[in-house]
Design a protein around this motif. Structure first.
Motif, PDB file in Angstrom:
ATOM      1  N   VAL A 248      61.213  -5.681  43.254  1.00 44.09           N
ATOM      2  CA  VAL A 248      60.649  -4.526  44.082  1.00 44.09           C
ATOM      3  C   VAL A 248      60.424  -5.100  45.752  1.00 44.09           C
ATOM      4  CG1 VAL A 248      59.130  -2.821  43.994  1.00 44.09           C
ATOM      5  CG2 VAL A 248      60.630  -2.559  41.863  1.00 44.09           C
ATOM      6  N   ARG A 249      59.285  -5.782  45.504  1.00 42.00           N
ATOM      7  CA  ARG A 249      59.060  -6.156  46.910  1.00 42.00           C
ATOM      8  C   ARG A 249      60.469  -7.364  47.618  1.00 42.00           C
ATOM      9  NH1 ARG A 249      53.620  -7.002  46.274  1.00 42.00           N
ATOM     10  NH2 ARG A 249      53.568  -6.987  48.181  1.00 42.00           N
ATOM     11  N   VAL A 250      61.220  -7.068  46.878  1.00 39.16           N
ATOM     12  CA  VAL A 250      62.254  -8.107  47.478  1.00 39.16           C
ATOM     13  C   VAL A 250      62.825  -6.467  48.646  1.00 39.16           C
ATOM     14  CG1 VAL A 250      65.386  -8.637  47.681  1.00 39.16           C
ATOM     15  CG2 VAL A 250      62.883 -10.041  46.910  1.00 39.16           C
ATOM     16  N   ALA A 251      62.956  -5.528  47.639  1.00 37.34           N
ATOM     17  CA  ALA A 251      63.738  -3.981  48.435  1.00 37.34           C
ATOM     18  C   ALA A 251      63.093  -3.201  49.119  1.00 37.34           C
ATOM     19  CB  ALA A 251      63.543  -3.488  47.541  1.00 37.34           C
ATOM     20  N   ALA A 252      61.238  -3.596  48.921  1.00 37.05           N
ATOM     21  CA  ALA A 252      60.658  -3.037  50.310  1.00 37.05           C
ATOM     22  C   ALA A 252      60.392  -3.376  51.124  1.00 37.05           C
ATOM     23  CB  ALA A 252      59.512  -2.248  49.552  1.00 37.05           C
ATOM     24  N   SER A 253      60.820  -5.649  51.357  1.00 35.47           N
ATOM     25  CA  SER A 253      61.368  -5.584  52.440  1.00 35.47           C
ATOM     26  C   SER A 253      62.017  -5.494  53.581  1.00 35.47           C
ATOM     27  CB  SER A 253      60.890  -7.908  52.188  1.00 35.47           C
ATOM     28  OG  SER A 253      61.054  -8.333  53.302  1.00 35.47           O
ATOM     29  N   ALA A 254      63.063  -5.427  52.844  1.00 33.75           N
ATOM     30  CA  ALA A 254      64.295  -4.720  53.463  1.00 33.75           C
ATOM     31  C   ALA A 254      64.303  -2.859  53.878  1.00 33.75           C
ATOM     32  CB  ALA A 254      65.128  -5.559  52.995  1.00 33.75           C
ATOM     33  N   ARG A 255      62.734  -2.815  53.518  1.00 34.44           N
ATOM     34  CA  ARG A 255      62.528  -0.936  53.891  1.00 34.44           C
ATOM     35  C   ARG A 255      63.920  -0.415  53.308  1.00 34.44           C
ATOM     36  NH1 ARG A 255      58.843  -3.920  54.854  1.00 34.44           N
ATOM     37  NH2 ARG A 255      58.058  -4.190  56.843  1.00 34.44           N
ATOM     38  N   ALA A 256      63.622  -0.581  51.776  1.00 32.26           N
ATOM     39  CA  ALA A 256      64.939  -0.208  50.856  1.00 32.26           C
ATOM     40  C   ALA A 256      63.772   1.234  50.838  1.00 32.26           C
ATOM     41  CB  ALA A 256      64.986   0.215  49.583  1.00 32.26           C
ATOM     42  N   TYR A 259      62.173   5.575  45.988  1.00 29.86           N
ATOM     43  CA  TYR A 259      63.274   5.472  45.468  1.00 29.86           C
ATOM     44  C   TYR A 259      64.446   4.702  44.548  1.00 29.86           C
ATOM     45  CZ  TYR A 259      61.915  10.439  45.417  1.00 29.86           C
ATOM     46  OH  TYR A 259      61.730  11.911  46.056  1.00 29.86           O
ATOM     47  N   ALA A 260      64.508   3.576  46.064  1.00 25.00           N
ATOM     48  CA  ALA A 260      65.557   2.830  45.763  1.00 25.00           C
ATOM     49  C   ALA A 260      65.083   1.475  45.416  1.00 25.00           C
ATOM     50  CB  ALA A 260      66.276   2.638  47.071  1.00 25.00           C
ATOM     51  N   VAL A 261      63.527   0.985  45.624  1.00 24.48           N
ATOM     52  CA  VAL A 261      62.880   0.403  45.323  1.00 24.48           C
ATOM     53  C   VAL A 261      62.638   0.286  43.506  1.00 24.48           C
ATOM     54  CG1 VAL A 261      60.191  -0.179  44.918  1.00 24.48           C
ATOM     55  CG2 VAL A 261      61.398   0.155  47.362  1.00 24.48           C
ATOM     56  N   HIS A 392      52.999  -2.110  45.258  1.00 27.15           N
ATOM     57  CA  HIS A 392      53.475  -3.655  45.881  1.00 27.15           C
ATOM     58  C   HIS A 392      54.416  -2.719  46.860  1.00 27.15           C
ATOM     59  CE1 HIS A 392      52.593  -6.601  42.712  1.00 27.15           C
ATOM     60  NE2 HIS A 392      52.397  -5.720  42.293  1.00 27.15           N
ATOM     61  N   ALA A 393      55.584  -1.406  46.630  1.00 27.71           N
ATOM     62  CA  ALA A 393      55.930  -0.795  47.401  1.00 27.71           C
ATOM     63  C   ALA A 393      54.993  -0.764  49.000  1.00 27.71           C
ATOM     64  CB  ALA A 393      56.934  -0.131  47.489  1.00 27.71           C
ATOM     65  N   LEU A 394      54.174  -0.436  48.482  1.00 26.38           N
ATOM     66  CA  LEU A 394      53.434   0.534  49.112  1.00 26.38           C
ATOM     67  C   LEU A 394      52.425  -0.779  49.818  1.00 26.38           C
ATOM     68  CD1 LEU A 394      52.043   3.398  47.990  1.00 26.38           C
ATOM     69  CD2 LEU A 394      52.644   3.186  49.994  1.00 26.38           C
TER      70      LEU A 394
END
Length: 420
Positions: A248-256, A259-261, A392-394
Protein backbone atom coordinates in the motif's frame (compact mmCIF):
# COMPACT_ATOMS: atom_id res chain seq x y z
CA UNK A 1 3.48 51.27 13.44
CA UNK A 2 4.23 47.76 12.07
CA UNK A 3 3.28 46.08 8.81
CA UNK A 4 2.64 42.47 7.73
CA UNK A 5 5.21 42.13 4.99
CA UNK A 6 7.92 40.16 6.78
CA UNK A 7 11.45 41.37 6.20
CA UNK A 8 10.89 42.59 2.66
CA UNK A 9 12.01 39.50 0.73
CA UNK A 10 10.54 39.18 -2.78
CA UNK A 11 6.99 37.89 -2.96
CA UNK A 12 6.30 37.94 0.81
CA UNK A 13 2.75 38.71 1.83
CA UNK A 14 1.02 38.41 5.18
CA UNK A 15 2.73 35.85 7.42
CA UNK A 16 4.13 33.76 4.55
CA UNK A 17 7.92 33.89 4.38
CA UNK A 18 9.45 33.34 0.94
CA UNK A 19 13.01 32.24 0.19
CA UNK A 20 15.13 32.96 -2.87
CA UNK A 21 16.65 30.08 -4.81
CA UNK A 22 20.04 30.64 -3.17
CA UNK A 23 18.51 30.71 0.33
CA UNK A 24 16.53 27.54 -0.36
CA UNK A 25 19.66 25.80 -1.68
CA UNK A 26 21.63 26.77 1.44
CA UNK A 27 18.91 25.49 3.75
CA UNK A 28 18.68 22.20 1.84
CA UNK A 29 22.46 21.85 1.52
CA UNK A 30 22.29 21.45 -2.27
CA UNK A 31 23.19 23.39 -5.41
CA UNK A 32 20.63 25.86 -6.85
CA UNK A 33 20.10 23.58 -9.84
CA UNK A 34 19.00 20.80 -7.46
CA UNK A 35 16.32 23.09 -6.03
CA UNK A 36 14.73 23.27 -9.47
CA UNK A 37 15.01 19.49 -9.78
CA UNK A 38 12.93 19.24 -6.59
CA UNK A 39 10.35 21.51 -8.23
CA UNK A 40 10.19 19.38 -11.38
CA UNK A 41 9.63 16.24 -9.23
CA UNK A 42 6.78 17.86 -7.35
CA UNK A 43 8.70 17.99 -4.05
CA UNK A 44 8.68 21.80 -3.88
CA UNK A 45 6.36 24.50 -5.11
CA UNK A 46 7.77 27.70 -6.62
CA UNK A 47 6.50 31.12 -7.60
CA UNK A 48 7.98 33.90 -9.68
CA UNK A 49 8.84 36.92 -7.55
CA UNK A 50 7.03 40.21 -7.99
CA UNK A 51 9.61 41.75 -10.30
CA UNK A 52 10.32 38.62 -12.31
CA UNK A 53 13.94 38.22 -11.20
CA UNK A 54 13.64 34.55 -10.22
CA UNK A 55 11.65 32.02 -8.26
CA UNK A 56 10.75 32.09 -4.60
CA UNK A 57 9.84 29.24 -2.30
CA UNK A 58 7.64 28.87 0.77
CA UNK A 59 10.07 28.76 3.72
CA UNK A 60 7.96 26.26 5.66
CA UNK A 61 7.83 23.89 2.69
CA UNK A 62 11.61 24.12 2.22
CA UNK A 63 12.23 23.51 5.93
CA UNK A 64 9.94 20.47 5.89
CA UNK A 65 11.82 19.04 2.89
CA UNK A 66 15.12 19.68 4.67
CA UNK A 67 13.90 17.78 7.74
CA UNK A 68 12.76 14.83 5.60
CA UNK A 69 16.08 14.78 3.77
CA UNK A 70 18.03 14.72 7.04
CA UNK A 71 15.94 11.84 8.37
CA UNK A 72 16.39 9.87 5.16
CA UNK A 73 20.14 10.50 5.21
CA UNK A 74 20.29 8.98 8.69
CA UNK A 75 18.97 5.62 7.43
CA UNK A 76 21.85 3.13 6.88
CA UNK A 77 22.61 2.38 3.25
CA UNK A 78 20.66 -0.55 1.86
CA UNK A 79 17.88 -0.34 4.44
CA UNK A 80 14.32 0.64 3.72
CA UNK A 81 12.91 2.66 6.59
CA UNK A 82 9.35 3.99 6.57
CA UNK A 83 8.40 6.77 8.96
CA UNK A 84 4.98 6.29 10.50
CA UNK A 85 3.13 7.69 13.49
CA UNK A 86 0.36 5.09 13.32
CA UNK A 87 1.33 1.79 14.96
CA UNK A 88 4.12 0.89 17.36
CA UNK A 89 4.79 -2.75 18.32
CA UNK A 90 6.88 -2.99 21.45
CA UNK A 91 7.29 -5.32 24.46
CA UNK A 92 4.56 -7.73 23.32
CA UNK A 93 2.03 -4.90 23.00
CA UNK A 94 0.94 -2.69 20.14
CA UNK A 95 -0.27 0.89 20.08
CA UNK A 96 -2.37 3.01 17.73
CA UNK A 97 -1.08 6.61 17.76
CA UNK A 98 0.46 5.97 21.19
CA UNK A 99 -2.69 4.43 22.74
CA UNK A 100 -2.76 0.75 23.72
CA UNK A 101 -4.56 -0.81 20.75
CA UNK A 102 -6.22 -3.58 22.77
CA UNK A 103 -7.65 -1.09 25.24
CA UNK A 104 -8.79 1.15 22.38
CA UNK A 105 -10.46 -1.70 20.49
CA UNK A 106 -12.13 -2.93 23.67
CA UNK A 107 -13.63 0.48 24.42
CA UNK A 108 -14.53 1.75 20.94
CA UNK A 109 -16.26 0.38 17.85
CA UNK A 110 -14.36 -0.44 14.67
CA UNK A 111 -15.49 2.74 12.90
CA UNK A 112 -14.27 4.87 15.80
CA UNK A 113 -10.90 3.10 15.85
CA UNK A 114 -10.62 3.69 12.08
CA UNK A 115 -11.27 7.41 12.60
CA UNK A 116 -8.58 7.46 15.29
CA UNK A 117 -6.07 5.94 12.87
CA UNK A 118 -7.07 8.35 10.11
CA UNK A 119 -7.42 11.61 12.00
CA UNK A 120 -6.26 11.20 15.61
CA UNK A 121 -9.82 12.00 16.76
CA UNK A 122 -12.40 9.67 18.32
CA UNK A 123 -15.91 10.70 17.22
CA UNK A 124 -18.35 8.68 19.31
CA UNK A 125 -20.99 6.87 17.26
CA UNK A 126 -19.12 7.18 13.94
CA UNK A 127 -20.90 5.32 11.16
CA UNK A 128 -19.98 4.59 7.55
CA UNK A 129 -22.57 4.55 4.76
CA UNK A 130 -22.18 3.12 1.25
CA UNK A 131 -23.30 5.46 -1.57
CA UNK A 132 -26.16 3.79 -3.50
CA UNK A 133 -24.45 4.15 -6.90
CA UNK A 134 -21.16 2.67 -5.71
CA UNK A 135 -22.90 -0.15 -3.85
CA UNK A 136 -25.05 -1.03 -6.87
CA UNK A 137 -22.02 -1.11 -9.18
CA UNK A 138 -20.01 -3.23 -6.73
CA UNK A 139 -22.86 -5.70 -6.21
CA UNK A 140 -23.36 -6.10 -9.96
CA UNK A 141 -19.66 -6.72 -10.49
CA UNK A 142 -19.43 -9.25 -7.66
CA UNK A 143 -22.59 -11.04 -8.81
CA UNK A 144 -20.98 -11.63 -12.20
CA UNK A 145 -18.15 -13.70 -10.66
CA UNK A 146 -18.26 -17.52 -10.64
CA UNK A 147 -19.87 -19.04 -7.56
CA UNK A 148 -16.57 -20.56 -6.39
CA UNK A 149 -14.90 -17.12 -6.18
CA UNK A 150 -13.20 -16.47 -2.87
CA UNK A 151 -13.75 -13.47 -0.60
CA UNK A 152 -10.63 -11.66 -1.75
CA UNK A 153 -11.70 -12.10 -5.39
CA UNK A 154 -15.01 -10.46 -4.54
CA UNK A 155 -13.44 -7.65 -2.57
CA UNK A 156 -10.94 -6.80 -5.32
CA UNK A 157 -13.73 -6.64 -7.90
CA UNK A 158 -15.87 -4.53 -5.55
CA UNK A 159 -13.02 -2.05 -5.05
CA UNK A 160 -12.52 -1.67 -8.81
CA UNK A 161 -16.24 -1.16 -9.41
CA UNK A 162 -16.52 1.42 -6.61
CA UNK A 163 -13.52 3.30 -8.00
CA UNK A 164 -15.02 3.66 -11.45
CA UNK A 165 -18.12 5.44 -10.15
CA UNK A 166 -16.17 7.84 -7.90
CA UNK A 167 -15.19 10.91 -9.96
CA UNK A 168 -13.19 12.27 -6.99
CA UNK A 169 -10.88 9.27 -6.70
CA UNK A 170 -7.89 11.17 -8.11
CA UNK A 171 -8.22 13.94 -5.51
CA UNK A 172 -5.57 13.01 -2.94
CA UNK A 173 -6.37 15.75 -0.46
CA UNK A 174 -6.98 14.45 3.06
CA UNK A 175 -10.63 15.47 3.00
CA UNK A 176 -11.30 13.65 -0.28
CA UNK A 177 -9.41 10.50 0.73
CA UNK A 178 -11.29 10.33 4.03
CA UNK A 179 -14.58 10.73 2.18
CA UNK A 180 -13.68 7.86 -0.15
CA UNK A 181 -12.60 5.67 2.78
CA UNK A 182 -15.82 6.19 4.72
CA UNK A 183 -17.76 5.12 1.63
CA UNK A 184 -15.49 2.31 0.43
CA UNK A 185 -15.46 0.13 3.55
CA UNK A 186 -19.25 -0.24 3.82
CA UNK A 187 -19.40 -0.72 0.04
CA UNK A 188 -17.03 -3.69 0.36
CA UNK A 189 -19.25 -5.21 3.04
CA UNK A 190 -22.46 -4.51 1.13
CA UNK A 191 -21.09 -6.03 -2.08
CA UNK A 192 -20.49 -9.43 -0.49
CA UNK A 193 -23.16 -12.11 -1.06
CA UNK A 194 -25.87 -12.08 1.57
CA UNK A 195 -29.00 -10.23 2.62
CA UNK A 196 -29.05 -6.47 3.01
CA UNK A 197 -28.98 -5.14 6.60
CA UNK A 198 -32.72 -4.44 6.45
CA UNK A 199 -33.45 -7.93 5.08
CA UNK A 200 -31.39 -9.35 7.95
CA UNK A 201 -33.34 -7.33 10.50
CA UNK A 202 -30.68 -4.63 10.96
CA UNK A 203 -30.18 -0.95 10.24
CA UNK A 204 -28.59 0.13 6.96
CA UNK A 205 -26.77 2.88 8.86
CA UNK A 206 -25.94 0.69 11.85
CA UNK A 207 -22.55 -0.66 12.98
CA UNK A 208 -20.37 -2.19 10.29
CA UNK A 209 -20.00 -5.42 12.27
CA UNK A 210 -23.77 -5.86 12.24
CA UNK A 211 -23.86 -5.38 8.44
CA UNK A 212 -20.98 -7.84 7.97
CA UNK A 213 -22.47 -10.57 10.18
CA UNK A 214 -25.11 -11.94 7.72
CA UNK A 215 -22.45 -12.10 5.00
CA UNK A 216 -20.39 -14.45 7.14
CA UNK A 217 -23.00 -16.75 8.68
CA UNK A 218 -26.66 -17.70 8.48
CA UNK A 219 -27.01 -17.74 12.26
CA UNK A 220 -28.99 -15.14 14.13
CA UNK A 221 -26.83 -12.15 15.12
CA UNK A 222 -26.83 -12.26 18.91
CA UNK A 223 -25.40 -9.00 20.34
CA UNK A 224 -22.48 -10.61 22.20
CA UNK A 225 -21.26 -12.44 19.09
CA UNK A 226 -21.59 -9.33 16.92
CA UNK A 227 -19.70 -7.40 19.58
CA UNK A 228 -16.90 -9.96 19.39
CA UNK A 229 -16.81 -9.57 15.61
CA UNK A 230 -16.57 -5.81 16.07
CA UNK A 231 -13.67 -6.30 18.50
CA UNK A 232 -11.89 -8.48 15.94
CA UNK A 233 -12.30 -5.79 13.27
CA UNK A 234 -10.92 -3.09 15.56
CA UNK A 235 -7.96 -5.22 16.71
CA UNK A 236 -7.03 -6.03 13.10
CA UNK A 237 -7.33 -2.47 11.75
CA UNK A 238 -3.55 -2.03 11.53
CA UNK A 239 -0.35 -3.83 12.49
CA UNK A 240 2.56 -1.68 11.34
CA UNK A 241 4.28 -2.62 8.06
CA UNK A 242 2.94 -6.06 7.23
CA UNK A 243 3.51 -7.15 3.63
CA UNK A 244 0.17 -5.83 2.41
CA UNK A 245 0.73 -2.48 4.14
CA UNK A 246 4.14 -2.10 2.53
CA UNK A 247 2.50 -2.74 -0.85
CA UNK A 248 0.00 0.00 0.00
CA UNK A 249 2.77 2.46 0.89
CA UNK A 250 4.56 1.75 -2.41
CA UNK A 251 1.35 2.39 -4.37
CA UNK A 252 0.64 5.57 -2.41
CA UNK A 253 4.23 6.72 -2.97
CA UNK A 254 3.49 6.57 -6.71
CA UNK A 255 0.36 8.64 -5.95
CA UNK A 256 -2.10 5.89 -6.78
CA UNK A 257 -5.62 6.87 -5.69
CA UNK A 258 -7.05 5.28 -2.51
CA UNK A 259 -9.02 2.58 -4.35
CA UNK A 260 -5.87 1.47 -6.21
CA UNK A 261 -3.99 1.56 -2.92
CA UNK A 262 -6.52 -0.80 -1.32
CA UNK A 263 -6.31 -3.05 -4.41
CA UNK A 264 -2.54 -3.28 -3.88
CA UNK A 265 -3.12 -4.34 -0.29
CA UNK A 266 -5.66 -6.97 -1.29
CA UNK A 267 -3.26 -8.34 -3.88
CA UNK A 268 -0.55 -8.89 -1.27
CA UNK A 269 -3.09 -10.33 1.16
CA UNK A 270 -3.90 -13.06 -1.38
CA UNK A 271 -0.53 -14.70 -0.68
CA UNK A 272 -0.63 -17.92 1.38
CA UNK A 273 1.85 -16.51 3.91
CA UNK A 274 -0.27 -13.48 4.77
CA UNK A 275 -3.99 -13.81 4.21
CA UNK A 276 -4.67 -17.54 4.18
CA UNK A 277 -3.57 -18.34 7.75
CA UNK A 278 -7.06 -17.85 9.20
CA UNK A 279 -8.55 -20.36 6.74
CA UNK A 280 -5.95 -22.97 7.69
CA UNK A 281 -6.50 -22.39 11.42
CA UNK A 282 -10.28 -22.72 10.96
CA UNK A 283 -9.91 -26.08 9.22
CA UNK A 284 -7.46 -27.33 11.84
CA UNK A 285 -9.82 -26.41 14.70
CA UNK A 286 -12.73 -28.09 12.94
CA UNK A 287 -10.63 -31.25 12.62
CA UNK A 288 -9.59 -31.12 16.29
CA UNK A 289 -13.24 -30.91 17.29
CA UNK A 290 -14.14 -33.78 14.96
CA UNK A 291 -11.35 -36.05 16.25
CA UNK A 292 -11.78 -35.12 19.89
CA UNK A 293 -8.28 -33.85 20.59
CA UNK A 294 -5.36 -31.80 19.28
CA UNK A 295 -2.57 -34.37 19.57
CA UNK A 296 -3.31 -36.44 16.44
CA UNK A 297 -4.02 -33.36 14.34
CA UNK A 298 -0.82 -31.62 15.40
CA UNK A 299 1.15 -34.83 14.82
CA UNK A 300 -0.13 -35.09 11.24
CA UNK A 301 0.81 -31.49 10.50
CA UNK A 302 4.33 -32.02 11.81
CA UNK A 303 4.74 -35.39 10.07
CA UNK A 304 3.82 -33.78 6.75
CA UNK A 305 6.31 -30.97 7.38
CA UNK A 306 3.54 -28.37 7.64
CA UNK A 307 3.59 -25.66 10.32
CA UNK A 308 0.72 -25.78 12.79
CA UNK A 309 -1.44 -22.76 11.86
CA UNK A 310 -2.43 -20.12 14.38
CA UNK A 311 0.75 -20.33 16.43
CA UNK A 312 3.76 -18.04 16.74
CA UNK A 313 4.41 -14.50 15.56
CA UNK A 314 7.73 -12.98 14.64
CA UNK A 315 6.94 -9.74 16.49
CA UNK A 316 5.75 -11.22 19.79
CA UNK A 317 7.72 -13.41 22.21
CA UNK A 318 4.58 -14.48 24.09
CA UNK A 319 0.92 -14.70 23.17
CA UNK A 320 -0.26 -12.28 20.50
CA UNK A 321 -2.11 -9.48 22.39
CA UNK A 322 -4.86 -9.55 19.77
CA UNK A 323 -5.42 -13.26 20.43
CA UNK A 324 -5.48 -12.68 24.18
CA UNK A 325 -8.14 -9.97 23.81
CA UNK A 326 -10.31 -12.09 21.51
CA UNK A 327 -10.00 -15.19 23.71
CA UNK A 328 -11.10 -13.09 26.68
CA UNK A 329 -14.22 -11.93 24.84
CA UNK A 330 -14.97 -15.39 23.42
CA UNK A 331 -15.12 -16.85 26.92
CA UNK A 332 -18.43 -15.02 27.37
CA UNK A 333 -19.98 -16.81 24.35
CA UNK A 334 -21.45 -20.19 25.35
CA UNK A 335 -21.33 -21.40 21.74
CA UNK A 336 -17.58 -20.71 21.62
CA UNK A 337 -16.66 -23.07 24.47
CA UNK A 338 -15.89 -26.17 22.32
CA UNK A 339 -13.75 -24.29 19.77
CA UNK A 340 -12.05 -22.30 22.53
CA UNK A 341 -11.18 -25.55 24.29
CA UNK A 342 -9.80 -26.97 21.05
CA UNK A 343 -7.61 -23.90 20.53
CA UNK A 344 -6.27 -24.12 24.08
CA UNK A 345 -5.56 -27.82 23.49
CA UNK A 346 -3.55 -27.03 20.35
CA UNK A 347 -1.60 -24.31 22.17
CA UNK A 348 -0.85 -26.66 25.08
CA UNK A 349 0.45 -29.41 22.78
CA UNK A 350 2.78 -26.93 21.06
CA UNK A 351 3.85 -25.09 24.23
CA UNK A 352 7.18 -26.92 24.53
CA UNK A 353 8.14 -25.57 21.10
CA UNK A 354 7.84 -22.06 22.53
CA UNK A 355 5.00 -21.17 20.18
CA UNK A 356 2.01 -19.21 21.46
CA UNK A 357 -1.43 -18.50 20.01
CA UNK A 358 -1.66 -15.72 17.46
CA UNK A 359 -4.67 -13.79 16.21
CA UNK A 360 -5.39 -16.30 13.42
CA UNK A 361 -6.14 -19.00 16.00
CA UNK A 362 -8.42 -16.68 17.97
CA UNK A 363 -10.19 -15.59 14.78
CA UNK A 364 -10.66 -19.26 13.89
CA UNK A 365 -12.41 -19.83 17.24
CA UNK A 366 -14.84 -17.04 16.31
CA UNK A 367 -15.50 -18.35 12.80
CA UNK A 368 -15.89 -22.01 13.87
CA UNK A 369 -18.13 -21.27 16.85
CA UNK A 370 -20.42 -18.91 14.90
CA UNK A 371 -21.03 -21.26 11.97
CA UNK A 372 -18.95 -19.25 9.50
CA UNK A 373 -17.08 -20.70 6.55
CA UNK A 374 -13.33 -21.29 6.57
CA UNK A 375 -12.88 -18.22 4.37
CA UNK A 376 -14.71 -15.89 6.76
CA UNK A 377 -11.51 -15.03 8.61
CA UNK A 378 -10.00 -13.68 5.38
CA UNK A 379 -13.02 -11.44 4.90
CA UNK A 380 -12.82 -10.08 8.44
CA UNK A 381 -9.09 -9.47 8.09
CA UNK A 382 -9.37 -7.71 4.72
CA UNK A 383 -12.29 -5.46 5.71
CA UNK A 384 -10.58 -4.51 8.96
CA UNK A 385 -7.15 -3.88 7.45
CA UNK A 386 -8.62 -1.58 4.79
CA UNK A 387 -8.85 1.04 7.54
CA UNK A 388 -5.14 0.74 8.25
CA UNK A 389 -4.24 0.79 4.57
CA UNK A 390 -6.07 4.07 4.14
CA UNK A 391 -4.28 5.51 7.19
CA UNK A 392 -0.89 4.55 5.73
CA UNK A 393 -1.86 5.99 2.34
CA UNK A 394 -2.77 9.29 4.00
CA UNK A 395 0.67 9.36 5.62
CA UNK A 396 2.48 8.44 2.42
CA UNK A 397 0.69 11.12 0.41
CA UNK A 398 2.44 13.67 2.64
CA UNK A 399 5.89 12.27 1.84
CA UNK A 400 8.15 12.84 -1.13
CA UNK A 401 6.66 11.13 -4.22
CA UNK A 402 8.27 7.88 -5.38
CA UNK A 403 10.54 7.67 -2.34
CA UNK A 404 9.76 3.93 -2.04
CA UNK A 405 12.35 3.10 -4.68
CA UNK A 406 15.09 0.78 -3.38
CA UNK A 407 18.12 0.17 -5.57
CA UNK A 408 18.47 -3.21 -7.23
CA UNK A 409 21.55 -5.32 -6.49
CA UNK A 410 22.37 -6.77 -9.91
CA UNK A 411 23.77 -10.33 -9.80
CA UNK A 412 23.54 -11.27 -13.49
CA UNK A 413 26.37 -11.58 -16.04
CA UNK A 414 28.34 -8.44 -16.68
CA UNK A 415 27.63 -6.70 -20.00
CA UNK A 416 28.31 -6.44 -22.80
CA UNK A 417 27.34 -9.90 -23.97
CA UNK A 418 26.84 -10.99 -27.60
CA UNK A 419 23.32 -10.83 -28.97
CA UNK A 420 21.59 -14.22 -28.43
Amino acid sequence: MSDDHGDGRPGETGTERRLTTREAAQLLGVKPATVYAYVSRGQLGSRRDAVGRGSTFDAREVEALARRSRREAAVPAGELSVRTSLTLIEDDRYFFRGVDAVELASAYAFEEVAEWLWTGALPRGARFTAPPEALAAARRAVAALPEHSGPLDRLRVAVAAAAVVDPLRFDLSEEAVLGSARCLIPTLVGALPGPSPREAGGDADGPLARALWPRLTGREPDPAAVGTLDLALALLADHDLAASTLAVRVAASARAHPYAVVSAGLGALEGPLHGAAGRLAHRMLAEVLERGGAAPVVAEHLRAGRPVPGLGHRLYRGEDPRARALFGRLKALPQAAPALGAARDVAAVMARHGLHANVDLALAVLTVSCGMTAEAGETVFAVARTAGWIAHALEEYQERPLRMRPSGHYTGPRPPRPLP
